[in-house]
Every structure is written in structure tokens, then in C-alpha cells.
Design an enzyme around this catalytic site. Structure first.
Site, PDB file in Angstrom:
ATOM      1  N   GLU A  42       4.726   9.960   3.093  1.00 18.17           N
ATOM      2  CA  GLU A  42       6.195   9.919   3.027  1.00 18.17           C
ATOM      3  C   GLU A  42       6.685  10.452   1.682  1.00 18.17           C
ATOM      4  O   GLU A  42       7.758  11.051   1.605  1.00 18.17           O
ATOM      5  CB  GLU A  42       6.679   8.485   3.295  1.00 18.17           C
ATOM      6  N   LYS A  75       6.891  -0.553   2.038  1.00 13.79           N
ATOM      7  CA  LYS A  75       7.787   0.620   2.039  1.00 13.79           C
ATOM      8  C   LYS A  75       9.194   0.208   1.582  1.00 13.79           C
ATOM      9  O   LYS A  75       9.312  -0.673   0.729  1.00 13.79           O
ATOM     10  CB  LYS A  75       7.780   1.285   3.426  1.00 13.79           C
ATOM     11  N   GLY A 109       3.316   4.765  11.781  1.00  9.82           N
ATOM     12  CA  GLY A 109       4.559   4.310  12.393  1.00  9.82           C
ATOM     13  C   GLY A 109       4.741   4.769  13.827  1.00  9.82           C
ATOM     14  O   GLY A 109       5.845   4.720  14.361  1.00  9.82           O
ATOM     15  N   SER A 128      -0.658   2.611  11.881  1.00 14.66           N
ATOM     16  CA  SER A 128      -0.442   1.742  13.054  1.00 14.66           C
ATOM     17  C   SER A 128      -1.538   0.685  13.230  1.00 14.66           C
ATOM     18  O   SER A 128      -1.902   0.350  14.355  1.00 14.66           O
ATOM     19  CB  SER A 128      -0.308   2.577  14.336  1.00 14.66           C
ATOM     20  N   GLU A 137      -4.852   8.217   5.796  1.00 11.19           N
ATOM     21  CA  GLU A 137      -3.728   7.902   6.663  1.00 11.19           C
ATOM     22  C   GLU A 137      -3.328   9.157   7.441  1.00 11.19           C
ATOM     23  O   GLU A 137      -2.535   9.966   6.941  1.00 11.19           O
ATOM     24  CB  GLU A 137      -2.538   7.420   5.830  1.00 11.19           C
ATOM     25  N   ASN A 152       1.715  -2.294   2.673  1.00  3.87           N
ATOM     26  CA  ASN A 152       2.726  -1.395   2.107  1.00  3.87           C
ATOM     27  C   ASN A 152       4.070  -1.727   2.742  1.00  3.87           C
ATOM     28  O   ASN A 152       4.314  -1.375   3.899  1.00  3.87           O
ATOM     29  CB  ASN A 152       2.321   0.062   2.391  1.00  3.87           C
ATOM     30  N   HIS A 168       1.440   9.034  -0.917  1.00  8.01           N
ATOM     31  CA  HIS A 168       1.674   8.660   0.486  1.00  8.01           C
ATOM     32  C   HIS A 168       2.344   9.835   1.203  1.00  8.01           C
ATOM     33  O   HIS A 168       3.134  10.566   0.595  1.00  8.01           O
ATOM     34  CB  HIS A 168       2.556   7.409   0.546  1.00  8.01           C
TER      35      HIS A 168
HETATM   36  O1  LIG Z   1       1.957   4.332   6.141  1.00  8.98           O
HETATM   37  C1  LIG Z   1       1.320   3.328   6.392  1.00  8.98           C
HETATM   38  C2  LIG Z   1       0.815   2.465   5.313  1.00  8.98           C
HETATM   39  O2  LIG Z   1       0.923   3.083   4.075  1.00  8.98           O
HETATM   40  C3  LIG Z   1       1.055   2.925   7.784  1.00  8.98           C
HETATM   41  O3  LIG Z   1       2.229   2.470   8.330  1.00  8.98           O
HETATM   42  P1  LIG Z   1       2.205   1.774   9.784  1.00  8.98           P
HETATM   43  O4  LIG Z   1       1.165   0.688   9.700  1.00  8.98           O
HETATM   44  O5  LIG Z   1       3.597   1.244   9.968  1.00  8.98           O
HETATM   45  O6  LIG Z   1       1.825   2.840  10.752  1.00  8.98           O
END
Ligand SMILES: O=C(CO)COP(=O)(O)O
Length: 258
Positions: free
Chosen positions: A106, A19, A177, A216, A171, A17, A104
Site C-alpha cells: 500500500e 493500517k 484484503g 487474508s 505479501e 497491521n 508495504h
Molecule cells: O496487508 C496485510 C498485512 O500487512 C494483509 O492484510 P489482510 O490480512 O487484510 O489481507
């Protein structure tokens, strides 16, 4: 180690992803390197990249004739209409997109997406022939107050439509993150709970959606996470932005299957 991998044809999906990251030149270089690295992988390890919308078409062109799948990070539930700035599922399918991330954390947080909205998006994605990668996960507060399982069951009951044929991504919000990966024990127990919740909700017997872990993930812990029987792959954020670290995670999948 998964003793049954060869007999059961276990497959693992390694999803990147991206982002809201990447301009054209660097993203093309990243995609080219991933396509090159994918050549060394067995068919049981599938790669998918989820670039931002601006790059979908040109990254898609680079992935043509490669086994690397093209994903998108969201879609709207309506097929077309007066929704300025939004993207519909048929538009993604039209570009050769095969997978779409939905719900997601976010998007839940910054776009106020509810489980009901996410369920409608998943139906639209399925109707357009896309594989929804539907994300669920508890916050730190929900976890600390002992409500993680309840949160996940509710997200499944309200956000996963009947007849869902896609992928679930677990997740935990506190792991995204933060550099704080959930422990293998945690992931094993929680994905088992998710599988049971999905079985009760979907009533499809053993034919359940694969469950990815995200939060992560790095090459360091990929093999041990991917060796967990209830884990069908990983959804990777930060570590998917460099070909070396993304391909090292894919190598962890090869190890987990061996
Ligand atoms: O949100 C994520 C994947 O969709 C995970 O992000 P990270 O791997 O940066 O923690």
C-alpha cells in the site's frame, strides 16, 4: 506439523497491521484484550501490533511489561529535517517501538515507494535499533504472466540492504484484503524461493531473516500456513482488528508448533 520445533527452538511471529484503522477507545480495548490473551501463549509465539502513528504512544503504554511488541507502519530514511508529515526511525525508537513495517504494497502503491527508498528506510530503521519488517510481493498481473519469482528476486536484490537483520514479509498483492489466501503449496514454494534469493543476496549462510506470510490470513488457515517450515510467522491485516480473531491466529501458531 513441525517435528523439529522443540529441538530447533522454532519461533513464530504473529504481527497485526492495523493500517489506518482505530480511534483511541476501541484501540485501547483491542490492545488490552491482546495483552490478556498473550498471557496464555508460550514464549515461542510472539505477538506484535502495528497501530497507526496517532496511537503509538498510548498503545505502547498499555503494552509495557507485556510480551506484546510495539510496531509502526513506516518511517523515513532521514533522521530528522524538513519533511512535513513524516516520521523518523529514532522518533519511533524513542516511543518504545521495536518493529517497523517497510515497503508495504500500500505504501509502494499510494506513496510511490521504490525498492531503493525502502532499502534506505531499512538501513535507517536498523541504525535506530528497530527490526524492519520489509514487505515484498507480486501483483496479480506479475503472477499471471509467470513473473512472480523474478519480481520477488528483484525486490530483494534492490530493496534489501547488505547486512540486513530483520524480517521479510511475503505479501502477494492479490491476496491482501481480498479474502483470497495463497494456498499452502504456493506459500511453501514461494517462501523457499525467497529464502534462496535472500541467501544468494545476503551471503550470510544459514543465518537468514525469518519470512512472514501476509494476505487474508484468518484463524481458519493460520495453523496450516504456520506449519510450513520456511514460514516464520504471519502479518495480519483485517483479522488483527478484533482480539478474538487475532488471538485465534496465535492459537494456530501454538498448534503449528506442537
Ligand atoms: O496487508 C496485510 C498485512 O500487512 C494483509 O492484510 P489482510 O490480512 O487484510 O489481507
Amino acid at each position: 506439523m513441525n517435528a523439529h520445533s522443540s529441538e530447533t527452538g522454532r519461533r513464530l511471529l504473529i504481527a497485526g497491521n492495523w493500517k489506518m484503522n482505530g480511534l483511541r477507545a476501541s484501540s485501547q480495548a483491542l490492545a488490552r484484550a491482546i495483552v490478556e490473551g498473550a498471557k496464555a501463549l508460550p514464549a515461542s509465539v510472539e505477538l506484535a501490533v502495528f497501530p497507526p502513528f496517532t496511537l503509538t504512544a498510548e498503545i505502547g503504554a498499555l503494552l509495557t511489561d507485556s510480551p506484546v511488541r510495539l510496531g509502526a507502519q513506516d518511517c523515513r530514511s532521514e533522521k530528522s529535517g524538513a519533511f512535513t508529515g513524516d516520521i523518523a526511525a529514532p522518533m519511533l525508537a524513542d516511543l518504545g517501538v521495536t518493529h517497523v513495517i517497510l515497503g508495504h504494497s500500500e505504501r509502494r502503491r499510494y506513496h510511490d515507494e521504490t525498492d531503493q527508498i525502502i532499502s534506505a528506510k531499512a538501513e535507517a530503521a536498523l541504525e535506530a535499533g528497530l527490526v524492519p519488517v520489509l514487505c515484498i510481493g507480486e501483483t496479480a498481473e506479475e503472477r499471471d504472466s509467470g513473473r512472480a519469482y523474478e519480481t520477488l528476486s528483484n525486490q530483494i536484490a534492490r530493496g534489501v540492504p547488505a547486512g540486513f537483520r530483520g524480517v521479510i514479509a511475503y505479501e502477494p498483492v492479490w491476496a491482501i484484503g481480498t479474502g483470497r489466501t495463497a494456498s499452502s503449496d504456493d506459500i511453501a514454494q514461494t517462501t523457499a524461493h525467497i529464502r534462496d534469493s535472500l541467501a544468494a543476496h545476503l551471503q550470510t549462510g544459514d543465518n537468514l531473516p525469518p519470512i512472514l506470510y501476509g494476505g487474508s490470513v484468518t484463524a481458519r488457515d493460520a495453523a496450516s500456513i504456520l506449519a510450513i517450515e520456511t514460514v516464520g510467522g504471519v502479518l495480519v491485516g483485517g483479522a488483527s482488528l478484533k482480539a478474538d480473531s487475532f488471538l485465534a491466529i496465535a492459537q494456530g501458531a501454538v498448534e503449528a508448533l506442537s
